[in-house]
Structures are given as structure tokens and as C-alpha cells.
Design an enzyme around this catalytic site. Structure first.
Site, PDB file in Angstrom:
ATOM      1  N   GLU A 186      27.560  62.618  54.368  1.00 22.63           N
ATOM      2  CA  GLU A 186      28.396  63.083  55.475  1.00 22.63           C
ATOM      3  C   GLU A 186      29.180  61.916  56.073  1.00 22.63           C
ATOM      4  O   GLU A 186      28.678  60.785  56.109  1.00 22.63           O
ATOM      5  CB  GLU A 186      27.511  63.704  56.574  1.00 22.63           C
ATOM      6  CG  GLU A 186      26.753  64.924  56.114  1.00 22.63           C
ATOM      7  CD  GLU A 186      25.903  65.551  57.221  1.00 22.63           C
ATOM      8  OE1 GLU A 186      26.041  65.150  58.402  1.00 22.63           O
ATOM      9  OE2 GLU A 186      25.109  66.447  56.895  1.00 22.63           O
ATOM     10  N   GLU A 195      33.428  71.562  56.079  1.00 23.82           N
ATOM     11  CA  GLU A 195      32.582  72.563  56.741  1.00 23.82           C
ATOM     12  C   GLU A 195      33.170  72.917  58.102  1.00 23.82           C
ATOM     13  O   GLU A 195      33.383  72.029  58.953  1.00 23.82           O
ATOM     14  CB  GLU A 195      31.155  72.021  56.907  1.00 23.82           C
ATOM     15  CG  GLU A 195      30.257  73.007  57.639  1.00 23.82           C
ATOM     16  CD  GLU A 195      28.789  72.608  57.669  1.00 23.82           C
ATOM     17  OE1 GLU A 195      28.403  71.610  57.011  1.00 23.82           O
ATOM     18  OE2 GLU A 195      28.026  73.313  58.354  1.00 23.82           O
ATOM     19  N   ASP A 209      21.587  65.881  48.372  1.00 26.01           N
ATOM     20  CA  ASP A 209      22.193  65.602  49.680  1.00 26.01           C
ATOM     21  C   ASP A 209      21.458  64.420  50.325  1.00 26.01           C
ATOM     22  O   ASP A 209      20.241  64.466  50.524  1.00 26.01           O
ATOM     23  CB  ASP A 209      22.029  66.866  50.540  1.00 26.01           C
ATOM     24  CG  ASP A 209      23.017  66.921  51.680  1.00 26.01           C
ATOM     25  OD1 ASP A 209      23.963  66.119  51.697  1.00 26.01           O
ATOM     26  OD2 ASP A 209      22.842  67.813  52.541  1.00 26.01           O
ATOM     27  N   ASP A 263      20.197  68.977  52.715  1.00 28.43           N
ATOM     28  CA  ASP A 263      19.137  68.618  53.672  1.00 28.43           C
ATOM     29  C   ASP A 263      18.955  69.746  54.693  1.00 28.43           C
ATOM     30  O   ASP A 263      18.047  69.707  55.520  1.00 28.43           O
ATOM     31  CB  ASP A 263      19.390  67.260  54.334  1.00 28.43           C
ATOM     32  CG  ASP A 263      20.627  67.252  55.218  1.00 28.43           C
ATOM     33  OD1 ASP A 263      21.404  68.225  55.191  1.00 28.43           O
ATOM     34  OD2 ASP A 263      20.824  66.249  55.942  1.00 28.43           O
ATOM     35  N   SER A 264      19.784  70.786  54.576  1.00 30.97           N
ATOM     36  CA  SER A 264      19.541  72.015  55.346  1.00 30.97           C
ATOM     37  C   SER A 264      18.167  72.593  55.013  1.00 30.97           C
ATOM     38  O   SER A 264      17.670  73.460  55.727  1.00 30.97           O
ATOM     39  CB  SER A 264      20.635  73.052  55.072  1.00 30.97           C
ATOM     40  OG  SER A 264      20.817  73.248  53.681  1.00 30.97           O
TER      41      SER A 264
HETATM   42  O1  KIV Z   1      22.515  70.456  53.931  1.00 29.79           O
HETATM   43  C1  KIV Z   1      23.343  71.282  53.562  1.00 29.79           C
HETATM   44  O2  KIV Z   1      23.049  72.357  53.037  1.00 29.79           O
HETATM   45  C2  KIV Z   1      24.719  70.959  53.786  1.00 29.79           C
HETATM   46  C3  KIV Z   1      25.608  72.122  53.976  1.00 29.79           C
HETATM   47  C4  KIV Z   1      25.645  72.469  55.433  1.00 29.79           C
HETATM   48  C5  KIV Z   1      26.900  71.895  53.435  1.00 29.79           C
HETATM   49  O3  KIV Z   1      25.085  69.829  53.884  1.00 29.79           O
END
Ligand code: KIV
Length: 284
Positions: free
Chosen positions: A119, A186, A87, A48-49
Site C-alpha cells: 500500500e 480502492e 499482500d 491482509d484483509s
Molecule cells: O487486504 C486486502 O484484501 C486488500 C484489499 C482491500 C484490496 O488489500
């Protein structure tokens, strides 16, 4: 397209058993998925980055399930054989176990993902267990968890103090017991990552900025190629200055169009004389 064999969960655990490090990167689009497939990356995370790297938001919180599904589908088209992880975006699993299972199922059914990631630790163990019980492989994410950045006091290293480190060890155990096949750590200290890696029995550990002792490494694709303009985290090594190469190309394009040296005959399509003459006649 490459002749690469499909990466499977047994193949990943086999690598772990043989002490071979697992490679993992984020990816958000078809052409990058294609390149990562050619490079033989084991696991791809559609993170979700993408809210920050692709959509320009200041955090990951505005990202929706629709965003995630659309990008996961594109990556899957480029990379049919990697172990593809979707994610779970903000509020797609926090409200309830049922919400979590339904959203996780969408990644599998609509984007042909192999697994999902969420998460959180002890407090998310019931979501993890529900998803795993539904037959969906799930990865945990501890340490700096960007969806909780506000509660964590910003984007900073987690688990430096013994008490907080102990809570992270306990969370890793809870996720493992809930059935996580892997846990991403992380931005925790390398020694804490080592402790958790040594204790992991039924899952493997991936490090993002948490040192060399994990079973595998993850980087954010945009960080490793200088493609994210706002900042470069300390943990990211730049493997190629793609951002600079692209910028130089864009500046040359502007210069050539402005100076009328682009396009050249190689870059356009002609028309036979007789057709052109006929066109002029028809237009009279
Ligand atoms: O969203 C993402 O890319 C992540 C990374 C920070 C691990 O969760």
C-alpha cells in the site's frame, strides 16, 4: 485438479492489450483457492484483509508475516495456476527498503507466490523499486489503503476533490516508474480511475469499488458471498448468499442432533457380528 495453464505476467499483459478484463479476488484458504482455480480466476490476492475476514480482528493492523505466509501457502495448494499475490502486512515494508525486500522474498520462497502487493504511493516508491530490482513482481495499492485508515480519516472514498485526486494520479505515476506491474485503486471515483487507467503505460489498473474503466476488477471474497458478518461495503455485489445457506445448514444440524434424527446408518460404520462377539468375549 483442472488442466488450466499457469497464468503468467505476459499472459496478463496480453489480456490487457486485447481489451479483455482481468478477474481478481481475495482468497485465504485451500478449499476456496481450489474453487477459484476451477472458476478460472486470473489473479488471487491473499489480502491482509484476512485479519478481519478470517481472524476476526477489527482492522488489518495485527496481521503478521507468519499469518500471511501460512494462508498464502494454503491458497497456493488449492490454486496452483492462478497469478498469486501475497499482500505485505503492516510494518513488513514501511520501516525500510531492506525490510521490504526481505519480507517480499518470503512470499516468493515460502509460499510460491508470483508477486506481492504493498500500500502507498510516492512515499513507498523506493520500497516498490527495491522489491522490483530484487526480481519480485510488485503491485501497488492506492486510494483507500486500509493500513493507513487512521490517517485517512476512516474507511472512506479517496480522491473526490481535485487536489487529492491529483496526488493519487502522481502516486500512480511514481509506482509505475518504480516498476509496479499493476496498481489497485480502492474506492476512488470512477472518473479518477479512468484518468489513471488511460495514463497507465507500463502497468495495468485494477478497480475495487472504483468503477468500470480499469483493466480488471477485484472483490473481497467474503463480501461477494455474504460471509462477513460485520458489514457489507456498498461496492460489493453479493453473487451468492453462502453465509445464509451455511447458517440454515447449521440450524438443521442442531435440530437433527437434538431431535435424534442424525446420524442415520449411512453416516456411521458397522462391525461384523463375529468381531463384536469376540470383542465382548475379550472384555469379560
Ligand atoms: O487486504 C486486502 O484484501 C486488500 C484489499 C482491500 C484490496 O488489500
Amino acid at each position: 485438479m483442472s488442466e488450466r495453464k499457469k497464468v503468467t505476467l505476459p499472459a496478463l499483459f496480453d489480456k490487457v492489450a486485447k481489451g479483455q478484463p482481468i478477474t481478481m479476488l481475495t482468497c485465504y484458504d485451500y478449499p476456496t483457492g481450489y474453487l477459484q482455480e476451477q472458476a478460472g480466476i486470473d489473479m488471487i490476492l491473499v489480502g491482509d484483509s484476512l485479519g478481519m475476514t478470517m481472524l476476526g480482528y477489527e482492522s488489518t493492523l495485527p496481521v503478521t508475516m507468519e499469518d500471511m505466509i501460512r494462508h498464502s501457502q494454503a491458497v497456493r495448494r488449492g490454486s496452483p495456476n492462478s497469478w498469486l499475490i501475497g499482500d505485505m502486512p503492516y510494518m513488513s515494508y514501511q520501516p525500510s527498503v531492506e525490510t521490504a525486500i526481505r519480507c517480499a522474498g518470503r512470499f516468493m520462497a515460502e509460499a510460491a507466490c508470483d508477486a506481492i502487493k504493498l500500500e502507498g504511493g510516492v512515499e513507498m516508491a523506493d520500497r516498490m523499486a527495491g522489491i522490483v530490482r530484487a526480481g519480485i513482481p510488485a503491485m501497488g495499492h492506492l486510494g483507500l489503503t486500509p493500513q493507513s485508515a487512521s490517517a485517512l480519516g476512516g474507511f472512506r472514498v479517496q480522491g473526490k476533490g481535485a487536489l487529492q485526486a491529483k496526488r493519487i494520479v502522481e502516486s500512480a505515476r511514481a509506482l509505475e516508474e518504480a516498476g509496479a506491474f499493476a496498481i489497485l485503486l480502492e474506492m476512488v471515483p470512477d472518473r479518477l480511475c479512468k484518468v489513471i487507467t488511460e495514463r497507465a503505460e507500463k502497468c495495468f489498473i485494477i478497480s475495487l469499488g472504483s468503477g468500470p474503466h480499469a483493466h480488471g476488477q477485484l472483490l473481497i471474497y467474503h463480501d461477494m458471498f455474504g460471509l462477513y458478518p460485520r458489514f457489507k461495503p456498498k461496492m460489493a455485489k453479493v453473487f451468492g448468499e453462502a453465509g445464509r445457506v451455511i447458517l440454515e445448514g447449521l440450524q438443521r444440524y442442531v435440530d437433527e442432533v437434538t431431535g435424534r434424527t442424525f446420524p442415520q446408518p449411512d453416516n456411521w460404520f458397522g462391525m461384523p457380528d463375529e468381531e463384536y462377539d469376540e470383542l465382548l468375549r475379550l472384555l469379560k
